[in-house]
Design a protein around this motif. Structure first.
Motif, mmCIF file in Angstrom:
data_model
loop_
_atom_site.group_PDB
_atom_site.id
_atom_site.type_symbol
_atom_site.label_atom_id
_atom_site.label_comp_id
_atom_site.label_asym_id
_atom_site.label_seq_id
_atom_site.Cartn_x
_atom_site.Cartn_y
_atom_site.Cartn_z
ATOM 1 N N THR A 189 0.832 -1.211 0.000
ATOM 2 C CA THR A 189 0.000 0.000 0.000
ATOM 3 C C THR A 189 0.865 1.258 0.000
ATOM 4 N N ALA A 190 1.955 1.249 0.775
ATOM 5 C CA ALA A 190 2.832 2.430 0.825
ATOM 6 C C ALA A 190 3.462 2.691 -0.544
ATOM 7 N N ILE A 191 3.822 1.616 -1.240
ATOM 8 C CA ILE A 191 4.429 1.796 -2.573
ATOM 9 C C ILE A 191 3.380 2.294 -3.572
ATOM 10 N N ASP A 192 2.137 1.885 -3.378
ATOM 11 C CA ASP A 192 1.074 2.412 -4.243
ATOM 12 C C ASP A 192 0.990 3.932 -4.069
ATOM 13 N N ALA A 193 1.030 4.378 -2.802
ATOM 14 C CA ALA A 193 0.977 5.829 -2.542
ATOM 15 C C ALA A 193 2.195 6.526 -3.158
ATOM 16 N N LEU A 194 3.367 5.904 -3.009
ATOM 17 C CA LEU A 194 4.587 6.482 -3.607
ATOM 18 C C LEU A 194 4.433 6.596 -5.128
ATOM 19 N N ALA A 195 3.887 5.530 -5.734
ATOM 20 C CA ALA A 195 3.697 5.532 -7.189
ATOM 21 C C ALA A 195 2.757 6.661 -7.605
ATOM 22 N N HIS A 196 1.708 6.883 -6.825
ATOM 23 C CA HIS A 196 0.787 7.993 -7.147
ATOM 24 C C HIS A 196 1.538 9.320 -7.140
ATOM 25 N N LEU A 197 2.379 9.489 -6.132
ATOM 26 C CA LEU A 197 3.120 10.757 -6.014
ATOM 27 C C LEU A 197 4.075 10.941 -7.194
ATOM 28 N N ILE A 198 4.817 9.888 -7.519
ATOM 29 C CA ILE A 198 5.792 9.979 -8.621
ATOM 30 C C ILE A 198 5.080 10.142 -9.966
ATOM 31 N N GLU A 199 4.070 9.309 -10.187
ATOM 32 C CA GLU A 199 3.373 9.350 -11.484
ATOM 33 C C GLU A 199 2.573 10.634 -11.672
ATOM 34 N N SER A 200 2.219 11.258 -10.563
ATOM 35 C CA SER A 200 1.519 12.541 -10.657
ATOM 36 C C SER A 200 2.506 13.669 -10.948
ATOM 37 N N TYR A 201 3.671 13.552 -10.313
ATOM 38 C CA TYR A 201 4.688 14.605 -10.512
ATOM 39 C C TYR A 201 5.290 14.527 -11.913
ATOM 40 N N LEU A 202 5.623 13.318 -12.340
ATOM 41 C CA LEU A 202 6.207 13.123 -13.688
ATOM 42 C C LEU A 202 5.049 12.827 -14.649
ATOM 43 N N ASN A 203 4.304 13.847 -14.953
ATOM 44 C CA ASN A 203 3.048 13.635 -15.672
ATOM 45 C C ASN A 203 2.765 14.813 -16.600
ATOM 46 N N THR A 204 2.182 14.514 -17.735
ATOM 47 C CA THR A 204 1.808 15.559 -18.695
ATOM 48 C C THR A 204 0.916 16.622 -18.045
#
Ligand code: NAP
Ligand code: FE
Length: 656
Positions: A189-204
């Motif tokens: 679950t923590a990695i899912d949250a991390l992925a949201h943060l990264i994928e949101s930041y590195l995003n069009t």
């Protein structure tokens, strides 16, 4: 300046005991609620009890549907919605991880639109929904702050975010429910949250508004990351930080959406049963590595307090087993991702098939071990840098090797292609040269053959005259020359036919009356009649040859293709000497045959004579036998007569 927007209509409380603290708000959406949750965890961590007690305290009725699956399917939400419709509920409360929270959103749409079916959730035309309240018990999905619901579509054999967007009305985030009964749930679950943060930041779609959220979330998350490497449960404070980071991550992706790692993860979850956070997490290193804006990547890593990419990769790799997939699965996943327009749109750089393949190849491959146990004892003493130093750099090496291998394969393929092309070209040139050579040789051969044929024809002419002279016919050739070759050839007998076939009748070689007029050949006909049979027979082919001798141009083949050469070499047509030889052989053969016949006739006559003699002897014998039979007959009759007399004598004696 680019346009920016920000919209989060969800009221969010992040606080210990917030369910009872905000029970009036919880009860404010109607008189009867449908509570949707998983089978166990909400009962174990107290969240379900807190909600039901709060509702009861507020005089709100409720009905519980506690069979929400992990990665809920269309069928699962349809079933729950049916209960809600039957119970005439006013709103829906989701309690649990992302699965019940997402399900609550889908169910709220289905109850509010009783004429719609689950597949209509994927119709982009907005549908109304009952109010939704979310009570998260995991710190990962951030679903309490997003309008998304990811459902399993068995028909499509994958998961997909529904088209309907439902922001919860209220989110009650109590970190006290984060009862991490097992480490995997915390990590996933923590990695899912991390992925949201990264994928949101590195995003069009990233902009300063939503980056405020992702940056802050990354900072929070980075401050507690070591808790994932130890076996101990997080402290209350760490759990609160994780919960907050997760909700903030949800707020961030509600504006940007997720990117490639989430899209790629759905295959692993659906087909391999890999939990959501794990399935997403394995793609993060390759995604970070691939992302072209390195300054943004640096910011992400700095906020997370990783020295560099390598230490980030090591960290992630140490958390998960390596997932193996088959080549055909890889091809299918790559195809799927290349047609996933939403995820591709969120990735701001061009995407090729090769790159997409590399993303998979650098993320999923062979197995490796988890390293949690090792760090259990060292939790407090080990600063992040030291931890990184002792983590085996196993997968990084493998990832690098894979990438290198891939490049090598690509190069080898290109080289092979070039070589193939060259070989093809060479073969074509070679073929051309050989064809020309064959053509030249054939032409030469044909010319030589023609020359030879002319010589032989002259010789044949001579020989034929001699042969005919010997046969007493010397005037044949000149007259034959007047006939058309094809007319004479039509009537001539094939060389080498059986000598015992019927001999030509007189005049059989004759042309029709019409032809006769055209083809003047009285002398040869006369001579033919006079010629002995064997000579007549062989004259036919000779006539043809003789014509060729006299009119070489008429029968001369066009020496262009190799085929012509073989035509010229046919002796029965073009070689007069052969014909003479065959004629002689034929005459000899007939002479022998006639001798054979005569011999046979002689033998037959002898046999007949013998047979006649035998017949005569037989007749004599037959006559003798007949005479003897007659004599015997006579004697028998006499004996019978005597016997009769004797009988009579005996009979007369009896009477006396
Ligand atoms: P989950 O599927 O909701 O739950 C996983 C397991 O954890 C279940 O067995 C659950 O038990 C248990 N569990 C839940 N809370 C617990 C607790 N406090 N202590 C112990 N066990 C607990 O897992 P999740 O990772 O939170 O959610 C994943 C889902 O969310 C996926 O479907 C994913 O696609 C979706 N998702 C949604 C969004 C979004 O924006 N909406 C974003 C990312 C992911 P029980 O269920 O049996 O009680
Ligand atoms: Fe997620």
């Amino acid at each position: 300046m680019r346009s920016m927007n920000f919209y989060i209509p969800t009221k969010i409380h992040v606080q210990k005991d917030c369910v009872s603290n905000y029970m009036t708000e919880l009860a404010s959406f109607g008189t009867k609620a449908l509570i949707v949750t998983g089978a166990n965890s909400s009962k174990q961590n107290g969240s379900l009890k807190d909600v039901t007690e709060a509702l009861s305290a507020q005089g709100v009725l409720y009905v519980i549907f506690d069979s929400i699956e992990q990665n809920p399917s269309l069928e699962n939400v349809t079933k729950a919605a049916q209960v809600g419709k039957e119970e005439n509920v006013d709103y829906v409360i989701g309690i649990g991880g992302g699965s019940p929270m997402d399900a609550a959103k889908a169910i709220a749409v289905l109850i509010a639109n009783p004429d719609k079916q689950a597949k209509d959730l994927y119709n982009p035309t907005p549908l109304k929904a009952l109010p939704v309240v979310e009570v998260p018990t995991t710190a990962g999905t951030g679903s309490e702050a997003t309008p998304y619901a990811i459902l399993t579509l068995h028909e499509e054999k994958t998961k997909r975010s529904m088209a309907q967007k439902v922001f919860p009305e209220l989110a009650l985030v109590d970190p006290g429910y984060l009862n991490f009964s097992n480490k995997d749930l915390l990590v996933n679950t923590a990695i899912d949250a991390l992925a949201h943060l990264i994928e949101s930041y590195l995003n069009t779609n990233a902009d300063p508004f939503n980056r405020m959220l992702s940056e802050y979330g990354l900072d929070l998350w980075g401050s507690v990351k070591e808790v994932l490497l130890i076996e101990d449960d997080p402290t209350e404070e760490e759990a609160e930080t994780l919960a907050l980071a997760s909700t903030i991550a949800g707020m961030a992706i509600s504006h940007t959406g997720t990117s490639l790692p989430h899209g790629m993860s759905y295959y692993l979850t659906y087909e391999k049963g890999i939990p959501h956070g794990n399935a997403v997490g394995v793609f993060l290193p390759a995604f970070i590595d691939l992302y072209e804006d390195r300054s943004q990547v640096k910011t992400v890593l700095r906020l997370l307090e990783f020295r560099n990419e390598k230490s980030f990769f090591k960290f992630i790799d140490s958390l998960f087993d390596i997932i193996s997939i088959e080549q055909d699965e890889l091809d299918r996943y790559v195809d799927g991702m290349l047609s996933n327009e939403k995820k591709l749109a969120n990735y701001p750089f061009p995407m090729t098939r090769e790159t997409m393949e590399l993303l998979f190849l650098n993320s999923v491959s062979v197995e490796k071990k988890k390293l949690f146990t090792f760090f259990k004892k060292n939790k407090k003493e080990q600063p992040a840098e030291k931890i990184e130093a002792v983590i085996e750099p196993k997968k990084q090496t493998e990832a690098e090797q894979l990438a290198a291998l891939r490049v090598e394969q690509e190069k080898a393929r290109e080289q092979a292609e070039i070589k193939k092309e060259e070989a093809k070209k060479k073969a074509m040139e070679q073929e051309k040269v050989e064809k020309e050579k064959a053509y030249r040789e054939a032409r030469e051969k044909a010319l030589m053959a023609r020359e030879q044929a002319a010589k032989e024809a002259a010789e044949a002419k001579k020989q034929t005259s001699i042969a005919l002279e010997e046969a007493g016919k010397t005037t044949v050739i000149p007259n034959v020359l007047k006939a058309k070759p094809e007319e004479i050839q039509k009537k001539s007998k094939p060389a080498g036919r059986s000598l015992f076939a019927p001999q030509p009748e007189k005049g059989e070689v004759k042309a029709t009356k019409q032809e006769k007029k055209k083809v003047e050949m009285p002398n040869i006909m006369k001579n033919m009649k006079k010629a002995p049979e064997p000579v007549k027979e062989v004259l036919e082919p000779i006539k043809v040859e003789a014509i060729k001798v006299e009119e070489p141009k008429k029968v001369e083949p066009k020496v262009v293709e190799p085929k012509v050469a073989s035509t010229i070499s046919r002796p029965e047509i073009n070689n007069p000497l052969e014909s003479i030889k065959r004629a002689q052989a034929a005459a000899e053969a007939e002479r022998k045959a006639r001798e054979e016949v005569e011999k046979a006739a002689q033998m037959a006559a002898e046999e007949a004579k013998k047979a006649e003699e035998a017949a005569k002897a037989a007749a004599v014998a037959r006559a003798a036998a007949a005479a003897r039979a007659e004599e015997l007959q006579r004697r028998l009759a006499e004996a019978e007569k005597r016997a009769e007399e004797a009988k009579k004598a005996i009979d007369s004696l009896k009477d006396e």
